[in-house]
Design a protein around this motif. Sequence first.
Motif: not given
Length: 754
Positions: A443-444, A537, A534, A519-520, A523, A516
């Motif tokens: 998720q972001v 993340r 953002c 997500a990063e 972003a 993770n």
Amino acid sequence: MSNSFPRPVSCPAKAFLMGEYAVLRGAPAWLAAVDVRATAYAPRASFGECEAVATPIVAAATDHVRRYLTGHARTFEAPAPSVDTARFHHGGRKLGLGSSAAVAAAVVGYYLRAAGLSVDDPEIRGVALRVATAAHREVQPRGSGADVAAAVLGGILRFEAGDAVAQDWPEGLVVGLVDSGAPASTPELVKRVLGARERDPAEHDRAISRIRAASERFGSALAAPDGGPSSRLDATRHACAEHNAALRTLSALSGAPLMTPALETIVRAAEGLSVAAKPSGAAGGDLAVVFADSQASLDRLAVRLLRGHGLALLGHVQIGAPGLREEALAPLSSRVRGFFAMGVASRRQRLTEATGIPSERFDELDAGGIDLSEAAHMIENVIGGLTLPLGVATNFRINGRDYFVPMCVEESSVVAAASNAAKMVREGGGFVAHADPPWMIAQVQLVGDDRDAGEVANVARGLRSELLARADAAHPRLVSRGGGARDVEVRVLDERNVVVHVLVDCRDAMGANLINTVAEAVAPTLERATGWRCVLRILSNLSDRRITRVTARVPVTALAGPGWSGADVAERIAAASHFADCDPYRAATHNKGIMNGVDAVVLATGNDWRAIEAGAHAFACRDGQYRPLATWSVQGDELCGDMQLPTAVGVVGGLTTTHRSAKVALDLLGRPSATELGRVIAATGLASNLAALRALATDGIQRGHMSLHARTLAFGAGAIGEEVDQVAEKLVSVGEIKPERAESLLRELRGQKS
Ligand code: MEV
């Protein structure tokens, strides 16, 4: 020379890839051996096994191989084999994977091996093929013999006019099998279809020619050196379309329902995703074979079929399996009588015998799996460790395969209850479990107020390809293992918040770290393109793209108990399930009982039980009310259970590879994939729920709990060996289950003895 104790011999199942029906008229057909095996083995008296009833195919195979051996001055004195075909079954239903051919070949191989002949020797394999084909033909005279060839030779075969030739499988063409939901009788369909030629020979011949052309086209596509995956898939799609059209004609001519609605659904769904699909074998509703250019395309089809139509890709079968082979061990049976009453050493010994895991591995459990110095490296401020009991639940059969299920839990009765419920489910054929591909959600969160949130969401949607590429670039090794980014979803939460989900296939990892990082990694692209910030993340623990669905059908007779008819118990369990569906107060306790089983396996295998708990309870609330994860209903004379559970677990990384007890636990499960582990976890949850509801809906939970609690107290008072049961029984009979009473009863018992 003959062996005193014959070795087990197994043969694989088969899937028809192309050329069915036409193969009976001399056209080439393509088959794949599938790693679902039939095993012939000498019955093990120590496992309480007696000689199996000889089915017509076992009797024919035995007769033919006896004639061969005695005709060649060889001994024929092995005990009649048991033949295990459990893996061909899904719940109470047998899948159309050619079990009779695999059984014939395994029985022939068993006797050849018992007579001292090596089934690895190509010449002996040739003998096995001839003998098994003759035996099979005696029982099923209309067969082409192609399935016996796949059972003996294994791999991928081109079969034409009785001759089988091994083929290489090209890179970039992935095969799956989809359960199309209904049993089909191959001999009956073949009889009807062949018989229909009399009605309209010209039309019949045209249909057969179309299948022949499809098969030849498929064969050229497989062999084409420079075709490349996309043209290979294109040719396969055309071949499937031809084949299916010809089947529809044969169906109309014969009146045999070859292309059932479920098969047509699979074909349509596949076409919509550029995947090719056709029935495998005689058609009529049993299995479809699907061809895709990648695992990702196959998984997309699997998700669409399961969620949209309740049709499951058989995630646990691989093509190109080895043929006839000797096995070190007889098939694993988790049905062990009296396991409960054995001591720890005997239990370990029994597990060693059944699984082949060396006994020293079980010694590693004595220390609890990690030592202090290892613990000190895991978390901060360590001052010691905390060991919980690791037990094994018996009787589990899931998708036709037996498991000893490792459970780590402190609550008495949980392991016994799961084993007991698994025994009841086994009477209905065992659990059937299907899992989504191992997709997790990154998720972001995008936050801003200078643009319309809908507009920002559209910009993010437009970045799909770039985000997928960035996610894959963050994990090249995952991509090379067949995983990677699969999709992007964007949701507007309110006028200042938009959330972007990147779905990633984590393969055998639980995936928290992978996700993770993704997500990063994506972003900055989102910030640059949308102009919004953002903030978070991170993965979502509501892993609802990684669901395992497990079902069980228990014959009501298996539920009966003293004073209760099976039908009454089934009705009361269904009423209890309805209660949980209406009332969140009850649903919470109902789900706690499920998590007794789920968490115990998650913990035993070194997985993150907090993640599983968070996902389960969020999922239980998905329609706005907290509801039961598992429900039960009475259908005819069966009690049917159904459960869906997010199963974000892994078998690589973290404790699964460092904690010695977790490694033993995974070995006990046969080193499963992450999705297979998810199936075991979900089945254990459903079993725990069944056991709890059966007790609650009849005598109440306390009776069973109390006798187990009494054992714990007896043990705590210092009872050893058989004293434990003696003191526990006494505690229950005097109705005073207290520590001080256990101590006084133990003193009394020892006084009497001395
Ligand atoms: C106890 O650990 C679990 C139960 O309460 C579950 C249930 O009520 O269904 C027995």
